[in-house]
Design a protein around this motif. Structure first.
Motif, PDB file in Angstrom:
ATOM      1  N   ALA A  65      65.710  -1.228  35.010  1.00 42.28           N
ATOM      2  CA  ALA A  65      65.723  -1.603  36.428  1.00 42.28           C
ATOM      3  C   ALA A  65      66.389  -0.526  37.265  1.00 42.28           C
ATOM      4  CB  ALA A  65      66.437  -2.931  36.623  1.00 42.28           C
ATOM      5  N   THR A  66      67.421   0.108  36.687  1.00 42.29           N
ATOM      6  CA  THR A  66      68.176   1.132  37.427  1.00 42.29           C
ATOM      7  C   THR A  66      67.960   2.533  36.867  1.00 42.29           C
ATOM      8  OG1 THR A  66      70.109   0.823  35.997  1.00 42.29           O
ATOM      9  CG2 THR A  66      69.954  -0.552  37.981  1.00 42.29           C
ATOM     10  N   ASN A  67      67.324   2.617  35.682  1.00 44.38           N
ATOM     11  CA  ASN A  67      67.132   3.887  34.984  1.00 44.38           C
ATOM     12  C   ASN A  67      68.451   4.637  34.801  1.00 44.38           C
ATOM     13  OD1 ASN A  67      64.393   3.842  34.255  1.00 44.38           O
ATOM     14  ND2 ASN A  67      63.788   4.350  36.341  1.00 44.38           N
ATOM     15  N   THR A  68      69.435   3.887  34.340  1.00 44.70           N
ATOM     16  CA  THR A  68      70.740   4.458  33.998  1.00 44.70           C
ATOM     17  C   THR A  68      71.109   4.044  32.570  1.00 44.70           C
ATOM     18  OG1 THR A  68      71.895   2.540  34.918  1.00 44.70           O
ATOM     19  CG2 THR A  68      71.582   4.447  36.378  1.00 44.70           C
ATOM     20  N   VAL A  69      71.905   4.881  31.903  1.00 40.13           N
ATOM     21  CA  VAL A  69      72.391   4.560  30.565  1.00 40.13           C
ATOM     22  C   VAL A  69      73.561   3.594  30.701  1.00 40.13           C
ATOM     23  CG1 VAL A  69      73.468   5.467  28.474  1.00 40.13           C
ATOM     24  CG2 VAL A  69      71.628   6.747  29.587  1.00 40.13           C
ATOM     25  N   THR A  70      73.413   2.416  30.122  1.00 43.25           N
ATOM     26  CA  THR A  70      74.446   1.384  30.243  1.00 43.25           C
ATOM     27  C   THR A  70      75.277   1.233  28.979  1.00 43.25           C
ATOM     28  OG1 THR A  70      72.838  -0.304  29.592  1.00 43.25           O
ATOM     29  CG2 THR A  70      73.140   0.089  31.960  1.00 43.25           C
ATOM     30  N   ALA A  71      74.823   1.855  27.875  1.00 42.75           N
ATOM     31  CA  ALA A  71      75.598   1.798  26.628  1.00 42.75           C
ATOM     32  C   ALA A  71      75.178   2.959  25.744  1.00 42.75           C
ATOM     33  CB  ALA A  71      75.381   0.476  25.905  1.00 42.75           C
ATOM     34  N   THR A  72      76.106   3.411  24.924  1.00 40.28           N
ATOM     35  CA  THR A  72      75.827   4.422  23.895  1.00 40.28           C
ATOM     36  C   THR A  72      76.361   3.895  22.571  1.00 40.28           C
ATOM     37  OG1 THR A  72      75.988   6.232  25.507  1.00 40.28           O
ATOM     38  CG2 THR A  72      76.158   6.807  23.179  1.00 40.28           C
ATOM     39  N   VAL A  73      75.484   3.785  21.599  1.00 41.85           N
ATOM     40  CA  VAL A  73      75.824   3.152  20.324  1.00 41.85           C
ATOM     41  C   VAL A  73      75.876   4.215  19.224  1.00 41.85           C
ATOM     42  CG1 VAL A  73      75.221   1.330  18.693  1.00 41.85           C
ATOM     43  CG2 VAL A  73      74.551   1.113  21.113  1.00 41.85           C
ATOM     44  N   ALA A  74      77.005   4.331  18.545  1.00 39.84           N
ATOM     45  CA  ALA A  74      77.115   5.252  17.412  1.00 39.84           C
ATOM     46  C   ALA A  74      76.373   4.681  16.215  1.00 39.84           C
ATOM     47  CB  ALA A  74      78.585   5.486  17.073  1.00 39.84           C
ATOM     48  N   VAL A  75      75.531   5.517  15.597  1.00 39.61           N
ATOM     49  CA  VAL A  75      74.779   5.076  14.422  1.00 39.61           C
ATOM     50  C   VAL A  75      75.022   6.081  13.291  1.00 39.61           C
ATOM     51  CG1 VAL A  75      73.055   3.701  15.658  1.00 39.61           C
ATOM     52  CG2 VAL A  75      72.706   6.170  15.389  1.00 39.61           C
ATOM     53  N   GLY A  76      74.044   6.246  12.389  1.00 39.52           N
ATOM     54  CA  GLY A  76      74.194   7.184  11.294  1.00 39.52           C
ATOM     55  C   GLY A  76      73.936   8.612  11.730  1.00 39.52           C
ATOM     56  N   ILE A  77      73.744   9.482  10.752  1.00 37.30           N
ATOM     57  CA  ILE A  77      73.573  10.910  11.029  1.00 37.30           C
ATOM     58  C   ILE A  77      72.099  11.217  11.277  1.00 37.30           C
ATOM     59  CG2 ILE A  77      73.938  13.245  10.151  1.00 37.30           C
ATOM     60  CD1 ILE A  77      76.120  12.084   8.349  1.00 37.30           C
ATOM     61  N   ASN A  78      71.841  11.843  12.428  1.00 36.76           N
ATOM     62  CA  ASN A  78      70.497  12.256  12.836  1.00 36.76           C
ATOM     63  C   ASN A  78      69.517  11.095  12.975  1.00 36.76           C
ATOM     64  OD1 ASN A  78      70.908  15.204  10.826  1.00 36.76           O
ATOM     65  ND2 ASN A  78      71.235  15.029  13.018  1.00 36.76           N
ATOM     66  N   PRO A  79      69.776  10.161  13.902  1.00 37.91           N
ATOM     67  CA  PRO A  79      68.820   9.079  14.156  1.00 37.91           C
ATOM     68  C   PRO A  79      67.514   9.628  14.715  1.00 37.91           C
ATOM     69  CG  PRO A  79      70.496   9.132  15.861  1.00 37.91           C
ATOM     70  CD  PRO A  79      70.933  10.102  14.812  1.00 37.91           C
ATOM     71  N   LEU A  80      66.424   9.050  14.278  1.00 41.65           N
ATOM     72  CA  LEU A  80      65.113   9.619  14.597  1.00 41.65           C
ATOM     73  C   LEU A  80      64.145   8.602  15.186  1.00 41.65           C
ATOM     74  CD1 LEU A  80      63.318  12.099  14.463  1.00 41.65           C
ATOM     75  CD2 LEU A  80      62.945  11.640  12.038  1.00 41.65           C
ATOM     76  N   GLY A  81      63.902   7.495  14.469  1.00 41.01           N
ATOM     77  CA  GLY A  81      62.949   6.496  14.932  1.00 41.01           C
ATOM     78  C   GLY A  81      63.640   5.225  15.387  1.00 41.01           C
ATOM     79  N   VAL A  82      62.983   4.485  16.299  1.00 42.34           N
ATOM     80  CA  VAL A  82      63.518   3.215  16.806  1.00 42.34           C
ATOM     81  C   VAL A  82      62.399   2.188  16.843  1.00 42.34           C
ATOM     82  CG1 VAL A  82      64.779   2.051  18.647  1.00 42.34           C
ATOM     83  CG2 VAL A  82      65.071   4.510  18.327  1.00 42.34           C
ATOM     84  N   ALA A  83      62.692   0.975  16.386  1.00 48.92           N
ATOM     85  CA  ALA A  83      61.777  -0.157  16.527  1.00 48.92           C
ATOM     86  C   ALA A  83      62.593  -1.380  16.901  1.00 48.92           C
ATOM     87  CB  ALA A  83      61.002  -0.405  15.235  1.00 48.92           C
ATOM     88  N   ILE A  84      62.058  -2.211  17.780  1.00 48.63           N
ATOM     89  CA  ILE A  84      62.774  -3.388  18.270  1.00 48.63           C
ATOM     90  C   ILE A  84      62.023  -4.647  17.854  1.00 48.63           C
ATOM     91  CG2 ILE A  84      63.613  -4.597  20.339  1.00 48.63           C
ATOM     92  CD1 ILE A  84      63.885  -1.846  21.671  1.00 48.63           C
ATOM     93  N   THR A  85      62.756  -5.643  17.394  1.00 45.32           N
ATOM     94  CA  THR A  85      62.122  -6.895  16.975  1.00 45.32           C
ATOM     95  C   THR A  85      61.422  -7.544  18.165  1.00 45.32           C
ATOM     96  OG1 THR A  85      64.236  -8.038  17.320  1.00 45.32           O
ATOM     97  CG2 THR A  85      63.722  -7.328  15.083  1.00 45.32           C
ATOM     98  N   PRO A  86      60.325  -8.268  17.920  1.00 42.60           N
ATOM     99  CA  PRO A  86      59.569  -8.869  19.024  1.00 42.60           C
ATOM    100  C   PRO A  86      60.389  -9.786  19.911  1.00 42.60           C
ATOM    101  CG  PRO A  86      58.270  -8.881  17.023  1.00 42.60           C
ATOM    102  CD  PRO A  86      59.639  -8.431  16.628  1.00 42.60           C
ATOM    103  N   ASN A  87      61.410 -10.446  19.359  1.00 48.35           N
ATOM    104  CA  ASN A  87      62.253 -11.312  20.192  1.00 48.35           C
ATOM    105  C   ASN A  87      63.327 -10.537  20.935  1.00 48.35           C
ATOM    106  OD1 ASN A  87      64.104 -10.670  18.208  1.00 48.35           O
ATOM    107  ND2 ASN A  87      64.383 -12.765  17.461  1.00 48.35           N
ATOM    108  N   GLY A  88      63.360  -9.228  20.734  1.00 51.14           N
ATOM    109  CA  GLY A  88      64.301  -8.371  21.463  1.00 51.14           C
ATOM    110  C   GLY A  88      65.726  -8.431  20.976  1.00 51.14           C
ATOM    111  N   ALA A  89      65.987  -9.113  19.872  1.00 51.02           N
ATOM    112  CA  ALA A  89      67.359  -9.333  19.430  1.00 51.02           C
ATOM    113  C   ALA A  89      67.976  -8.127  18.724  1.00 51.02           C
ATOM    114  CB  ALA A  89      67.424 -10.551  18.520  1.00 51.02           C
TER     115      ALA A  89
END
Length: 358
Positions: free
Chosen positions: A158-182
């Motif tokens: 809605a605002t095209n701003t970064v609202t959070a930054t989440v630390a994950v593993g080393i060199n994250p590459l792909g992202v998929a989101i569950t259909p319910n958005g959870a």
């Protein structure tokens, strides 16, 4: 057969100085010419948005005529593409460049394209070397994997701003989101794991060990399983999302990278980058039921909204292969695919009379 994708990432991410200078010169000359190629859209049902890595642009291709509809300049080295569920915007990750010998260091960012006007309406700074991008089913947030920052940027659409930054593993590459958005599933290439992010808290709630560097991820429409490609071990791991455990491993061709699942959930399509094939997996039995030869180095893959066709972007031959999912045969090769096509996403045109794209 050696894994050509080791070459791909090592040269493009870690040792890119010499090649970036050469590309910089080519692109600075090419962009003014490409910008003049915009044409009037023909009466297609769908548009394919393709990130052109070597020309700093996103090309829009009419899926009915294979004609180039628009050339949209973005920022440096675009890689991933995702389209909002309502089709109004395309989010494109621009990997950027930081090197001692580059004429100008280029920022990492996400370009937001208005699909009605084929123009960039926002540019969002994110972490270093953004790669995969996925959007929640309600269209409210985009999740961007920052390969060199070991993080995921969460963008409020809605605002095209970064609202959070989440630390994950080393060199994250792909992202998929569950259909319910959870939950967002993020593949961590170097740490050989998948991080599971709760989209409510934007915190990692589980980490699934892969045993091999994972690349792409896709989730079945019912949300029950995540399919994760492992190019160095030439297989796909199937994660039960209820338990976040690997319940099956399917052997494929050489260097499987992108994966997409048909809208009815019946089949998963996986592009094998170093033998230029697409493996078709029956998700009921987790067996390979077909292998389809495509053009050189398929680096990304998407399926049309009606499930009738799968498109691969072929990095080495600069074109797209179109697979009829009913027959699992290549029915078209799109030459209007620019220079080093990577990310690809397809949207239904607002004037479409049906949900078919061809």
């Amino acid at each position: 057969m050696r894994d050509n994708r080791t070459w791909f990432w090592d040269s493009r991410i870690r040792n890119r100085d010499t090649r970036l200078i050469r590309r910089w010169l080519v692109r600075s000359l090419a962009l003014p010419m490409l910008a003049g190629l915009v044409s009037v859209p023909a009466a297609a049902q769908c548009d394919a948005y393709v990130a052109q890595n070597a020309s700093n642009s996103t090309w829009v291709i009419n899926t009915l005529t294979d004609a180039l509809v628009a050339v949209i300049p973005v920022q440096f080295s675009p890689l991933g593409v995702a389209i909002t569920p309502n089709g109004a915007y395309a989010y494109v990750t621009n990997t950027g460049a930081v090197c001692n010998l580059c004429p100008v260091n280029q920022p990492s960012s996400v370009s937001v394209i208005d699909t009605a006007t084929y123009s960039v309406v926002a540019t969002i700074p994110v972490g270093q070397y953004p790669a995969g991008v996925a959007i929640t089913a309600n269209g409210a947030f985009a999740y961007v994997a920052n390969f060199n920052s070991n993080s995921v940027s969460v963008i409020d659409t809605a605002t095209n701003t970064v609202t959070a930054t989440v630390a994950v593993g080393i060199n994250p590459l792909g992202v998929a989101i569950t259909p319910n958005g959870a939950f967002a599933y993020v593949t961590n290439y170097t740490s050989a794991s998948v991080s599971v992010i709760s989209t409510t808290t934007n915190a990692v709630v589980a980490t699934v060990a892969m045993g091999s560097p994972p690349w792409g991820a896709a989730i079945t429409p019912n949300g029950a399983f995540a399919y994760v490609t492992n190019p160095k071990s030439n297989n796909v791991a199937v994660i039960n999302t209820a338990t976040n455990t690997v319940v099956a491993t399917i052997t494929l061709g050489c260097g499987p990278e992108p994966v997409a699942i048909t809208p009815n959930g019946a089949f998963a399509y996986v592009a094998n980058s170093c033998d230029s094939t697409v493996s078709v997996i029956d998700t009921a039995t987790n067996t390979v039921v077909a292998s389809v030869a495509v053009e050189g180095g398929p680096d990304n893959l998407t399926i049309t909204p009606d499930g009738s066709f799968a498109y691969t972007s072929n990095f080495l031959t600069n074109n797209l292969s179109v697979i009829d999912t009913a027959t699992n045969t290549v029915v078209d090769t799109v030459q209007a695919a620019g220079t080093q096509p990577l990310g690809i996403a397809i949207k239904l045109r607002p004037d479409a009379l049906t949900h078919r794209c061809r």
